[in-house]
Write an enzyme that holds these catalytic residues in place. Structure first.
Site, PDB file in Angstrom:
ATOM      1  N   ARG A 164      52.014  -9.832 -37.557  1.00 14.90           N
ATOM      2  CA  ARG A 164      52.460  -8.448 -37.633  1.00 14.90           C
ATOM      3  C   ARG A 164      51.249  -7.504 -37.607  1.00 14.90           C
ATOM      4  NH1 ARG A 164      56.365  -4.751 -36.709  1.00 14.90           N
ATOM      5  NH2 ARG A 164      55.661  -2.882 -37.741  1.00 14.90           N
TER       6      ARG A 164
ATOM      7  N   HIS B 194      50.377  -4.789 -34.729  1.00 12.21           N
ATOM      8  CA  HIS B 194      50.144  -3.388 -35.092  1.00 12.21           C
ATOM      9  C   HIS B 194      48.774  -2.934 -34.571  1.00 12.21           C
ATOM     10  CE1 HIS B 194      49.957  -0.122 -38.440  1.00 12.21           C
ATOM     11  NE2 HIS B 194      48.936   0.045 -37.626  1.00 12.21           N
TER      12      HIS B 194
ATOM     13  N   SER C 130      41.433  -1.407 -35.875  1.00  9.19           N
ATOM     14  CA  SER C 130      41.613  -0.089 -36.504  1.00  9.19           C
ATOM     15  C   SER C 130      42.636  -0.160 -37.633  1.00  9.19           C
ATOM     16  CB  SER C 130      42.024   0.962 -35.468  1.00  9.19           C
ATOM     17  OG  SER C 130      43.145   0.522 -34.729  1.00  9.19           O
TER      18      SER C 130
ATOM     19  N   ASN D 148      54.726  -2.227 -46.593  1.00  6.37           N
ATOM     20  CA  ASN D 148      54.059  -2.920 -47.682  1.00  6.37           C
ATOM     21  C   ASN D 148      53.764  -4.389 -47.356  1.00  6.37           C
ATOM     22  OD1 ASN D 148      52.996  -3.270 -50.176  1.00  6.37           O
ATOM     23  ND2 ASN D 148      54.935  -3.354 -51.274  1.00  6.37           N
TER      24      ASN D 148
ATOM     25  N   HIS E 275      59.524 -13.229 -35.012  1.00  2.07           N
ATOM     26  CA  HIS E 275      60.450 -13.037 -36.140  1.00  2.07           C
ATOM     27  C   HIS E 275      61.032 -14.365 -36.634  1.00  2.07           C
ATOM     28  CE1 HIS E 275      61.122  -8.455 -35.369  1.00  2.07           C
ATOM     29  NE2 HIS E 275      59.939  -8.751 -35.859  1.00  2.07           N
ATOM     30  N   THR E 276      60.748 -15.443 -35.936  1.00  3.00           N
ATOM     31  CA  THR E 276      61.142 -16.763 -36.449  1.00  3.00           C
ATOM     32  C   THR E 276      60.483 -17.057 -37.793  1.00  3.00           C
ATOM     33  OG1 THR E 276      61.208 -19.145 -36.013  1.00  3.00           O
ATOM     34  CG2 THR E 276      59.326 -17.973 -35.124  1.00  3.00           C
TER      35      THR E 276
ATOM     36  N   ASP F  59      64.997 -15.338 -40.234  1.00  2.00           N
ATOM     37  CA  ASP F  59      65.521 -16.537 -39.599  1.00  2.00           C
ATOM     38  C   ASP F  59      65.899 -17.492 -40.725  1.00  2.00           C
ATOM     39  OD1 ASP F  59      65.959 -18.824 -38.164  1.00  2.00           O
ATOM     40  OD2 ASP F  59      63.881 -19.078 -37.532  1.00  2.00           O
TER      41      ASP F  59
END
Ligand SMILES: *[C@@H]1O[C@H](CO)[C@@H](O)[C@H](O)[C@H]1NC(C)=O
Ligand SMILES: *[C@@H]1O[C@H](CO)[C@@H](O)[C@H](O)[C@H]1NC(C)=O
Ligand SMILES: *[C@@H]1O[C@H](CO)[C@@H](O)[C@H](O)[C@H]1NC(C)=O
Ligand SMILES: *[C@@H]1O[C@H](CO)[C@@H](O)[C@H](O)[C@H]1NC(C)=O
Ligand SMILES: *[C@@H]1O[C@H](CO)[C@@H](O)[C@H](O)[C@H]1NC(C)=O
Length: 335
Positions: free
Chosen positions: A65, A69, A79, A97, A195-196, A251
């Site tokens: 993630r 990002h 950054s 968070n 997302h697994t 998942d």
């Protein structure tokens, strides 16, 4: 299902061939960039990840993630890791968070590498390498990560708010967000496969359970979400529309394992975010998903790895651009 699978496999073969052929002139990063300047760099990252991810496998999701990002805002230049200053909030101040826990992990690897070869290995490369190694530890593919990224010196909260795709986006908006970064429909579909191993707070999708049209109440659930699954989530997880603390597995049952069950869930209308459910509203995306679900995991692994390499190339800084930070949270002028 046979036809899309054949098409998919052909597409994979063709694109891999093209990237290899186009490598020399088009790619600014290269595999083994630290081969001479810090020969043990990749091994050190891999060792640290191999020791720590088995103890805290959910960090794997945090790292991917964070890398995502990072690449979506000002390119993959770390950054996202920069702290805000008194006057101005940074990208990380806009991050959910759950994203934040990965920062200390990267900082620790950075301090080991600064000891090994001071001022050589960028934070952006450490993030890309640690993400790859963590995915491999939780059962996903291993692939070669081109390196040579330099670290940026600017991080602005508002840019993250504007550019990171939101979990509420529909397919059209998701695709244009990806296209604005040089990524395509396949990248959207395969990178969503991360997302697994994801987890989410209830409030990032609770309108789908309680208030989809604004009328409110359990009768107002998102019709594109499996009714039984929605009822179960309301009963056992997100018991109120305003719950912002409970964490749900994206998942269920295998959220610590990198596998195909996220895509199987999408086909059963059990994607948690609107942006997950959106993937099966597009015919081409849905056909790709059905193809990997009907294939051995290696097929997904191959396309996922290819999209990760593409993600890791977005707007990178190389050569004399940017700097090699001494500390991932601080620009060097801080010293
Ligand atoms: C960056 O910010 C975090 C929290 O705001 C703080 O805990 C940390 O010490 C800061 N890092 C540096 C190197 O200043
Ligand atoms: C982030 O989560 C931790 C633990 O899950 C919690 O203690 C902390 O208050 C949260 N911070 C914010 C800003 O929500
Ligand atoms: C997608 O959402 C945007 C608003 O964010 C809306 O303008 C657009 O019409 C939607 N597209 C489709 C196909 O629903
Ligand atoms: C449902 O959504 C509407 C409009 O988006 C909002 O005004 C209302 O407060 C929400 N109701 C609940 C229970 O969250
Ligand atoms: C969660 O909700 C409570 C009450 O609605 C609020 O006080 C708190 O600030 C919220 N926390 C976060 C992290 O949004």
């Amino acid at each position: 299902m046979a036809a899309p699978l054949t098409t998919l496999v052909m597409v994979v073969v063709v694109t891999v061939a093209v990237s290899v052929a186009g490598g020399a002139q088009a790619w600014v990063l290269k595999e083994g960039f630290y081969e001479h300047s810090c020969p043990r760099a990749e091994e050190i990252v891999k060792h640290y990840v191999g020791q720590h991810i088995p103890l805290a496998p959910s960090i794997a999701a945090t790292l991917i993630r964070t890398h995502f990002h990072d690449c979506f805002v000002r390119g993959c230049d770390a950054s996202v890791l920069l702290n805000g200053t008194d006057g101005a909030e940074a990208e990380r101040d806009a991050a959910p968070n759950l994203t934040l826990r990965g920062f200390a992990f990267i900082d620790r690897i950075k301090s080991i590498l600064e000891h090994e070869c001071p001022g050589v290995v960028s934070c952006a490369d450490i993030l890309a390498l640690a993400t790859r190694d963590a995915i491999s530890v939780v059962g996903g593919p291993f692939w070669r990560v081109p390196t040579g990224r330099r670290d940026g010196t600017v991080s602005i909260k508002q840019e993250a708010l504007d550019q990171i795709p939101a979990p509420t986006m529909n397919f059209t908006d998701l695709l244009s967000a990806f296209q604005s970064k040089g990524l395509d429909l396949a990248d959207l579909v395969w990178l969503s496969g991360a997302h697994t191993i994801g987890i989410a707070h209830c409030n990032s999708f609770s309108e789908r359970l309680y208030n989809f049209t604004g009328k409110g109440g359990p009768q107002d659930a998102d019709p594109s979400l499996d009714m039984e699954y929605a009822a179960n989530l309301r009963r056992t997880k997100c018991r109120t529309p305003t719950d912002n603390t409970t964490i749900v597995e994206m998942d269920p049952g295998s959220f610590l394992t990198f596998d195909l069950s996220y895509y199987r869930g999408l086909l059963k209308r059990r994607g948690l975010f609107q942006s997950d459910a959106a993937l099966v509203t597009d015919a081409a995306a849905k056909a790709n998903i059905a193809s990997v679900v009907g294939s051995p995991p290696e097929v997904f692994f191959q396309v996922f790895a290819r999209s990760m390499v593409k993600l890791g190339m977005v707007d990178v800084k190389t050569g004399s651009e940017g700097e090699i930070r001494k500390h991932c949270a601080l620009v060097n002028t801080h010293y």
